[in-house]
Each structure stands twice: as structure tokens, then as C-alpha cells.
Design a protein around this motif. Structure first.
Motif, mmCIF file in Angstrom:
data_model
loop_
_atom_site.group_PDB
_atom_site.id
_atom_site.type_symbol
_atom_site.label_atom_id
_atom_site.label_comp_id
_atom_site.label_asym_id
_atom_site.label_seq_id
_atom_site.Cartn_x
_atom_site.Cartn_y
_atom_site.Cartn_z
ATOM 1 N N ALA A 87 23.277 42.099 -29.542
ATOM 2 C CA ALA A 87 22.530 41.142 -28.718
ATOM 3 C C ALA A 87 21.509 40.395 -29.573
ATOM 4 O O ALA A 87 21.362 39.172 -29.438
ATOM 5 C CB ALA A 87 21.843 41.864 -27.569
ATOM 6 N N LEU A 88 20.835 41.111 -30.454
ATOM 7 C CA LEU A 88 19.856 40.475 -31.346
ATOM 8 C C LEU A 88 20.544 39.475 -32.276
ATOM 9 O O LEU A 88 20.055 38.356 -32.470
ATOM 10 C CB LEU A 88 19.113 41.535 -32.152
ATOM 11 C CG LEU A 88 18.113 41.020 -33.178
ATOM 12 C CD1 LEU A 88 17.008 40.219 -32.509
ATOM 13 C CD2 LEU A 88 17.538 42.175 -33.972
ATOM 14 N N LEU A 89 21.673 39.869 -32.845
ATOM 15 C CA LEU A 89 22.414 38.986 -33.743
ATOM 16 C C LEU A 89 22.858 37.707 -33.026
ATOM 17 O O LEU A 89 22.704 36.595 -33.556
ATOM 18 C CB LEU A 89 23.623 39.718 -34.311
ATOM 19 C CG LEU A 89 24.519 38.916 -35.250
ATOM 20 C CD1 LEU A 89 23.755 38.524 -36.511
ATOM 21 C CD2 LEU A 89 25.754 39.721 -35.608
ATOM 22 N N LEU A 90 23.357 37.836 -31.819
ATOM 23 C CA LEU A 90 23.789 36.661 -31.054
ATOM 24 C C LEU A 90 22.613 35.750 -30.713
ATOM 25 O O LEU A 90 22.733 34.524 -30.761
ATOM 26 C CB LEU A 90 24.529 37.091 -29.787
ATOM 27 C CG LEU A 90 25.869 37.774 -30.026
ATOM 28 C CD1 LEU A 90 26.455 38.265 -28.714
ATOM 29 C CD2 LEU A 90 26.836 36.868 -30.757
ATOM 30 N N THR A 91 21.478 36.341 -30.401
ATOM 31 C CA THR A 91 20.272 35.549 -30.128
ATOM 32 C C THR A 91 19.848 34.778 -31.380
ATOM 33 O O THR A 91 19.503 33.590 -31.310
ATOM 34 C CB THR A 91 19.130 36.462 -29.647
ATOM 35 O OG1 THR A 91 19.542 37.109 -28.444
ATOM 36 C CG2 THR A 91 17.861 35.676 -29.395
ATOM 37 N N GLN A 92 19.887 35.436 -32.537
ATOM 38 C CA GLN A 92 19.522 34.766 -33.787
ATOM 39 C C GLN A 92 20.491 33.639 -34.102
ATOM 40 O O GLN A 92 20.076 32.566 -34.557
ATOM 41 C CB GLN A 92 19.475 35.782 -34.917
ATOM 42 C CG GLN A 92 18.337 36.762 -34.792
ATOM 43 C CD GLN A 92 18.430 37.928 -35.757
ATOM 44 O OE1 GLN A 92 19.500 38.254 -36.263
ATOM 45 N NE2 GLN A 92 17.314 38.581 -36.010
#
Length: 57
Positions: free
Chosen positions: A17-22
């Protein structure tokens, strides 16, 4: 893929989720020419002295 494999192995999908947000934020910056110019310009003036790195022991 490394992030996805690691997240699945740990049974924790938060890193994905963090990677997709970035990625989304990166795409937003590249889609807006004014924002891209703002964050990629050279800084004004001298940024001051750099701290001396600590020696590895």
C-alpha cells in the motif's frame, strides 16, 4: 516485486500500500509541469556546511 514478495512472506500488505501511494504521488508530480519544475530546480544559495560523517567502528 521484491516488496510484494516480502510483504506476502510476512503476511503484511502494508508495504505494498505504501509503495502504491508513493508511485501515485510520483505520477502526480510528473503530470504537473509546474510542480515538477518546482521540486527539480536547483536550490537558491548555499545550503550551509555539511555535518562530518561519523566513523564506522
Amino acid at each position: 516485486m521484491d516488496t510484494a514478495r516480502g510483504a506476502v512472506a510476512l503476511d503484511n500488505l502494508a508495504p505494498i500500500a505504501l509503495l502504491l501511494t508513493q508511485w501515485r504521488h510520483s505520477a502526480e508530480v510528473h503530470a504537473d509541469p509546474a510542480l515538477l519544475a518546482l521540486i527539480t530546480r536547483e536550490p537558491d544559495g548555499d545550503l550551509g556546511p555539511a555535518a562530518m560523517p561519523e566513523a564506522a567502528e
